[in-house]
Design an enzyme around this catalytic site. Structure first.
Site, PDB file in Angstrom:
ATOM      1  N   SER A  13     -13.761   2.007  -6.109  1.00 29.19           N
ATOM      2  CA  SER A  13     -12.655   2.052  -5.148  1.00 29.19           C
ATOM      3  C   SER A  13     -11.721   3.208  -5.506  1.00 29.19           C
ATOM      4  O   SER A  13     -11.532   3.516  -6.685  1.00 29.19           O
ATOM      5  CB  SER A  13     -11.900   0.720  -5.212  1.00 29.19           C
ATOM      6  N   PRO A  14     -11.125   3.856  -4.507  1.00 33.97           N
ATOM      7  CA  PRO A  14     -10.237   4.980  -4.826  1.00 33.97           C
ATOM      8  C   PRO A  14      -9.054   4.525  -5.674  1.00 33.97           C
ATOM      9  O   PRO A  14      -8.441   3.500  -5.391  1.00 33.97           O
ATOM     10  CB  PRO A  14      -9.766   5.467  -3.450  1.00 33.97           C
ATOM     11  N   CYS A  25      -5.632   6.272  -7.601  1.00 36.25           N
ATOM     12  CA  CYS A  25      -4.770   7.375  -8.027  1.00 36.25           C
ATOM     13  C   CYS A  25      -4.657   7.359  -9.542  1.00 36.25           C
ATOM     14  O   CYS A  25      -4.436   6.309 -10.139  1.00 36.25           O
ATOM     15  CB  CYS A  25      -3.367   7.182  -7.471  1.00 36.25           C
ATOM     16  N   GLN A  67     -11.035  10.760  -0.497  1.00 35.84           N
ATOM     17  CA  GLN A  67     -10.104  10.018   0.358  1.00 35.84           C
ATOM     18  C   GLN A  67      -8.894  10.906   0.631  1.00 35.84           C
ATOM     19  O   GLN A  67      -8.160  11.250  -0.293  1.00 35.84           O
ATOM     20  CB  GLN A  67      -9.642   8.737  -0.338  1.00 35.84           C
ATOM     21  N   TYR A  83       1.162   4.080   3.751  1.00 39.34           N
ATOM     22  CA  TYR A  83       1.336   5.531   3.712  1.00 39.34           C
ATOM     23  C   TYR A  83       1.468   6.075   5.141  1.00 39.34           C
ATOM     24  O   TYR A  83       1.559   5.303   6.097  1.00 39.34           O
ATOM     25  CB  TYR A  83       0.182   6.171   2.913  1.00 39.34           C
ATOM     26  N   ARG A 136     -10.016   3.721   5.584  1.00 40.85           N
ATOM     27  CA  ARG A 136      -9.488   2.563   4.852  1.00 40.85           C
ATOM     28  C   ARG A 136      -8.276   2.039   5.608  1.00 40.85           C
ATOM     29  O   ARG A 136      -7.361   2.790   5.943  1.00 40.85           O
ATOM     30  CB  ARG A 136      -9.108   2.952   3.423  1.00 40.85           C
ATOM     31  N   ARG A 195     -10.099  -2.015 -10.334  1.00 43.42           N
ATOM     32  CA  ARG A 195      -9.765  -2.262 -11.739  1.00 43.42           C
ATOM     33  C   ARG A 195     -10.979  -2.528 -12.626  1.00 43.42           C
ATOM     34  O   ARG A 195     -11.003  -2.047 -13.768  1.00 43.42           O
ATOM     35  CB  ARG A 195      -8.723  -3.378 -11.832  1.00 43.42           C
TER      36      ARG A 195
HETATM   37  C1  LIG Z   1      -4.444   2.344 -10.557  1.00 44.04           C
HETATM   38  C2  LIG Z   1      -4.773   2.120  -9.112  1.00 44.04           C
HETATM   39  C3  LIG Z   1      -4.675   3.165  -8.220  1.00 44.04           C
HETATM   40  C4  LIG Z   1      -5.010   2.987  -6.888  1.00 44.04           C
HETATM   41  N1  LIG Z   1      -5.017   4.037  -6.037  1.00 44.04           N
HETATM   42  C5  LIG Z   1      -5.514   3.919  -4.790  1.00 44.04           C
HETATM   43  C6  LIG Z   1      -5.748   5.044  -3.981  1.00 44.04           C
HETATM   44  O1  LIG Z   1      -5.566   6.173  -4.391  1.00 44.04           O
HETATM   45  N2  LIG Z   1      -6.209   4.831  -2.731  1.00 44.04           N
HETATM   46  C7  LIG Z   1      -6.457   3.603  -2.254  1.00 44.04           C
HETATM   47  O2  LIG Z   1      -6.858   3.446  -1.108  1.00 44.04           O
HETATM   48  N3  LIG Z   1      -6.290   2.505  -3.025  1.00 44.04           N
HETATM   49  C8  LIG Z   1      -5.845   2.650  -4.284  1.00 44.04           C
HETATM   50  N4  LIG Z   1      -5.752   1.558  -5.094  1.00 44.04           N
HETATM   51  C9  LIG Z   1      -6.183   0.274  -4.589  1.00 44.04           C
HETATM   52  C10 LIG Z   1      -7.624   0.008  -5.007  1.00 44.04           C
HETATM   53  O3  LIG Z   1      -8.530   0.948  -4.446  1.00 44.04           O
HETATM   54  C11 LIG Z   1      -8.086  -1.397  -4.602  1.00 44.04           C
HETATM   55  O4  LIG Z   1      -8.029  -1.501  -3.204  1.00 44.04           O
HETATM   56  C12 LIG Z   1      -7.231  -2.487  -5.234  1.00 44.04           C
HETATM   57  O5  LIG Z   1      -6.950  -2.201  -6.594  1.00 44.04           O
HETATM   58  C13 LIG Z   1      -7.949  -3.827  -5.182  1.00 44.04           C
HETATM   59  O6  LIG Z   1      -9.186  -3.762  -5.835  1.00 44.04           O
HETATM   60  P1  LIG Z   1      -9.438  -4.432  -7.299  1.00 44.04           P
HETATM   61  O7  LIG Z   1      -9.030  -5.867  -7.164  1.00 44.04           O
HETATM   62  O8  LIG Z   1     -10.912  -4.246  -7.518  1.00 44.04           O
HETATM   63  O9  LIG Z   1      -8.593  -3.684  -8.294  1.00 44.04           O
HETATM   64  C14 LIG Z   1      -5.397   1.715  -6.426  1.00 44.04           C
HETATM   65  C15 LIG Z   1      -5.449   0.671  -7.331  1.00 44.04           C
HETATM   66  C16 LIG Z   1      -5.179   0.841  -8.659  1.00 44.04           C
HETATM   67  C17 LIG Z   1      -5.317  -0.309  -9.605  1.00 44.04           C
END
Ligand SMILES: Cc1cc2nc3c(=O)[nH]c(=O)nc-3n(C[C@H](O)[C@H](O)[C@H](O)COP(=O)(O)O)c2cc1C
Ligand SMILES: Cc1cc2nc3c(=O)[nH]c(=O)nc-3n(C[C@H](O)[C@H](O)[C@H](O)COP(=O)(O)OP(=O)(O)OC[C@H]3O[C@@H](n4cnc5c(N)ncnc54)[C@H](O)[C@@H]3O)c2cc1C
Length: 747
Positions: free
Chosen positions: A401-402, A404, A479, A560, A608, A703
């Site tokens: 997943s994307p 940052c 993305q 955003y 997304r 994560r």
């Molecule tokens: C450190 C971090 C940075 C993230 N940055 C982005 C991002 O750049 N773009 C985005 O669409 N979602 C971003 N997310 C959201 C994740 O892609 C994901 O949708 C969210 O963490 C839920 O997934 P998980 O439960 O597997 O962590 C970010 C999440 C984390 C933890």
């Protein structure tokens, strides 16, 4: 101690007898409006787990109940002329009337006073001098209504209609029938509960109900309709009524469960849809918990109420969440009507997420294998089957997943990014999404965010893409985003979304609404801003192609810039880019079209979205379906269904495993477009389950990939799958730990 239970259902009677057991000196009375032996409904089911609680708490009732039981282990799903059987589930059914008679008998034996034919309109008139009043008067509780200002109940009538009937047909499995006719789709939940009688609940959506004329039908006419509809299954057996009428299920919740000496119990406190067969279980477990709390607090009523609620509320909420998932599946069953019967059955079995693929394997390995092999047509686990988007083939269903990384300087990816992405590419996911990459300097969330607005950015990204392509089979996606009103903020670990203390830059959004009250007020975008931002997106997309990315995703989520147009909470514009759903979608779709026009035809694009804001007045399911349709029409190939982050107070209503998968399911099956599910997906079993059930085509994990760049490889090892394509040669040495013939290491 004087105790009055208002309502002689399972919760009232069971509490009364358990309490009398522990306090034989107490005066315990049950007031019931019906005559003894009279009740609504037919049979109820218990799982094997519930039975063990009953055994621990009162052996005589457990014995009597189990003697009267019909027990079975199979679930039959009749759909499109087929019947699929899944075994190993373990349920017991009992007539509701029989259950009440057993409980009444045991109450009498222990000295509980049972008063029948006693309508309690104003409970205070019947409970004078009582130390403890149990409000166990069911879903329509009058006590709850009277004390509404204290309990703060919420009553949510659900969309589907149902009628609770009986039949003398003897089912040997928990049976689901699905039938379609000129009026719509109807389903039956049926199970035997004694030697010769079965429950037969018919359920349908509102449209089918109205079109079939059932709104005006008498019970007899409704029965005739259902007998005709399910004639091939009933084989001449009649359907029977017992105070049966068409109803809507009401989900009951209460903010508080007690007031003075009154406590809510069972359906008066909370309901759980009959499709997970847990209402009676919850009601009786409430009784057990309250008696235990009274004993543990030396019968201090106030302390006991607090203890009872602390213990029961989380369990009840979890069950209600499962019930909600389950009832929504049945409410929206038309969504799945094009599914193959095998996938339909698996979708049904996994609807509340309590049963997963691995769990099904334990219950019925043969059925699980039938589902897996139907899906993959090979020996592979479902998550290790390829997936094609336009000319791009992903080797498996795992997506990084994307995320940052907040580690760039003026948008430029550096050695940290190279190492970070290279490591994850080597881990073997089908697709690795890079972090939100901003289309201009001003579009960045923070000073550390990555960009695609300078030629050197393109070169740095190309190095990462080239490594991924030359050393792995992982595909790589960019993305593109613009932070909008969430721009010019601190690095995540210094204060997520908080404004910078110095060095701020001007920000823009759909409307001039600050994110936090003390955040910068964004400028409301005018047409010139829209043109400029669109041009930034187009240039960044062209550079993404030049850098060699395989897939391009437009970030329309998380509050955003483009998301700020979509949500009514952040878009209060009065012009053509606000107001109606079409207005709110207009600019994001314009950007999508412009980007799609320059992104190569043979390469896929994803979007997304935040499929809910988790807030009243936010994005609705209808908005989500309309947006997904509009994106699909404009050449979007896959929708990544995320949620929330629209405003600081948008928090998930429920947080649990796969908690956002509902929207992936909604979009995939309503709009017929591939989807990515995301949100607390953490292992191979969950990915297999989501993919096999048709809730998602791909699963994004964020994560888990921070903790383990080799998540996909690890999942392959756990599942004994040796054939993961793209396993780097130097890492082949781990294969001997998998089942199968050993691989000899050389060198
Ligand atoms: C450190 C971090 C940075 C993230 N940055 C982005 C991002 O750049 N773009 C985005 O669409 N979602 C971003 N997310 C959201 C994740 O892609 C994901 O949708 C969210 O963490 C839920 O997934 P998980 O439960 O597997 O962590 C970010 C999440 C984390 C933890
Ligand atoms: C169609 C359907 C199928 C179901 N199937 C299952 C199943 O398979 N398994 C399962 O576990 N659960 C099932 N349930 C849920 C289950 O019936 C309830 O959750 C359970 O009965 C709750 O018990 P209770 O004692 O809290 O309330 P109730 O059983 O509703 O009992 C409340 C009692 O209070 C009495 N009462 C109400 N108001 C007054 C008043 N003013 N004065 C005096 N008396 C009053 C009522 O007559 C009633 O006897 C099903 C429910 C429905 C609707």
């Amino acid at each position: 101690m004087k105790v009055v239970c208002v309502g002689g259902g399972p919760s009232g009677l069971y509490f009364a007898l358990l309490y009398k057991k522990v306090r034989p000196d107490a005066q315990v009375t049950v007031l019931e409006r019906n005559k003894a032996g009279v009740t609504f409904g037919w049979g109820v089911v218990f799982s094997d787990e519930t039975l063990s609680y009953l055994e621990e708490n009162d052996r005589p009732t457990h014995e009597a109940i189990t003697k009267a039981f019909a027990h079975w282990t199979a679930i039959d799903i009749h759909y499109k002329g087929t019947c699929l059987r899944s075994d190993g589930h373990g349920f017991s059914g009992i007539a509701r009337r029989e259950l009440l008679l057993i409980l009444q008998e045991r109450c009498r034996e222990l000295g509980v006073e049972l008063v029948f034919d006693c309508e309690v309109d104003d409970y205070t008139k019947h409970t004078a001098g009582a130390d403890l009043v149990i409000a166990c008067d069911g879903v329509k509780s009058k006590i709850r209504e009277k004390l509404a200002s204290s309990f703060k109940p919420s009553l949510e009538p659900r969309h589907a209609r149902y009628i609770w009937l009986g039949t003398k047909k003897k089912f040997d499995a928990f049976t689901f029938y699905f039938a379609e006719n000129e009026h719509g789709m109807f389903q039956v939940h049926a199970y035997r509960f004694d030697a010769d009688t079965s429950t037969f609940i018919v359920e349908c959506d509102e449209e089918s109900f109205q079109r079939a004329g059932l709104a005006k039908a008498t019970t007899e006419e409704s029965i005739a309709y259902c007998e005709k509809l399910f004639a091939e299954h009933l084989k001449g057996e009649k359907l029977l009524a017992n105070k049966s009428e068409w109803m809507r299920f009401v989900t009951v919740k209460n903010e508080a469960w007690s007031h003075d000496n009154v406590v809510l119990m069972g359906d008066a406190a909370h309901t759980a849809h009959f499709s997970i067969g847990s209402g009676t279980k919850l009601a009786m477990e409430d009784s057990i918990a309250l008696v235990k709390a009274l004993v543990d607090t030396n019968h201090d009523v106030k302390k006991a109420f607090a203890l009872y609620e602390t213990e029961r509320r989380p369990i009840v909420e979890r069950t209600q969440k499962a019930a909600q998932d389950s009832l929504q599946w049945f409410e929206n069953v038309k969504r799945y009507r094009e599914m193959d019967p095998t996938q339909f059955a698996f979708s049904l079995l996994t609807r509340s997420k309590r049963i997963t693929y691995d769990n099904l394997k334990l219950r019925d390995a043969g059925f699980a294998e039938h589902v897996r092999s139907w899906f993959t047509k090979t020996a592979a686990p479902a998550m290790f089957t390829p997936f094609k988007l336009r000319e791009l083939t992903l080797e498996n269903r795992v997506v990084v997943s994307p995320m940052c990384m907040y580690s760039a300087v003026d948008g430029l990816p550096n050695e940290f990014h190279f190492t970070h992405y290279s490591a994850r590419a080597l881990g073997g996911p089908g697709l690795m999404m890079c972090e939100m990459t901003d289309v201009s300097r001003e579009a960045r969330i923070s000073p550390g965010c990555a960009g695609m607005y300078l030629p050197e950015h393109r070169a740095a990204w190309k190095r990462i893409v080239d490594f991924t392509h030359s050393h792995s089979k992982t595909k790589i996606g960019m993305q593109l985003g613009h932070a909008g009103r969430k721009a010019s903020t601190k690095l995540m670990w210094e204060g997520s979304d908080r404004p910078l203390e110095s060095g701020n830059w001007p920000i823009i959004s759909a409307s001039p609404l600050p994110y936090f009250p003390d955040s910068q007020i964004p400028k409301e975008m005018d047409r010139a801003d829209m043109d400029a931002v669109k041009a930034d997106y187009v240039r960044a997309a062209e550079w993404a192609e030049e850098a060699g990315f395989d897939l391009l995703e437009l970030h329309l989520a998380h509050g955003y810039l483009l998301a700020s147009f979509l949500s009514p909470l952040t878009n209060v514009r009065k012009d053509a880019y606000g107001g109606s759903r079409e207005g709110r979608m207009r600019y994001p779709l314009e950007v999508f079209e412009a980007v799609r026009a320059v992104w190569p035809k043979n390469k896929p694009m994803s979007a997304r979205i935040s499929a809910t804001d988790w807030l009243p007045g936010g994005v609705t399911d209808e908005d989500v379906v309309a947006l997904a349709r509009a994106l699909k029409e404009r050449g979007c190939d896959v929708i990544d269904c995320s949620a929330g982050m629209t405003t600081p107070d948008s928090r998930p209503k429920f947080y649990g495993r796969m908690y956002q998968a509902y929207w992936s399911d909604l979009v995939r099956n309503e709009v017929k477009i591939p989807t990515i599910a995301v949100g607390n997906i953490s292992n191979g079993d969950q990915i297999n389950t989501l993919v096999l059930s048709g809730r998602a085509d791909l699963c994004a994990l964020a994560r888990p990939h921070l903790a383990n760049p080799h998540f996909t490889m690890t999942a392959a090892i756990e599942q004994g799958w040796r054939e993961l394509p793209g396993w780097p040669d130097p890492y082949g040495i781990v294969k001997p730990i998998l089942p199968g013939p050993p691989i000899v290491a050389r060198g």
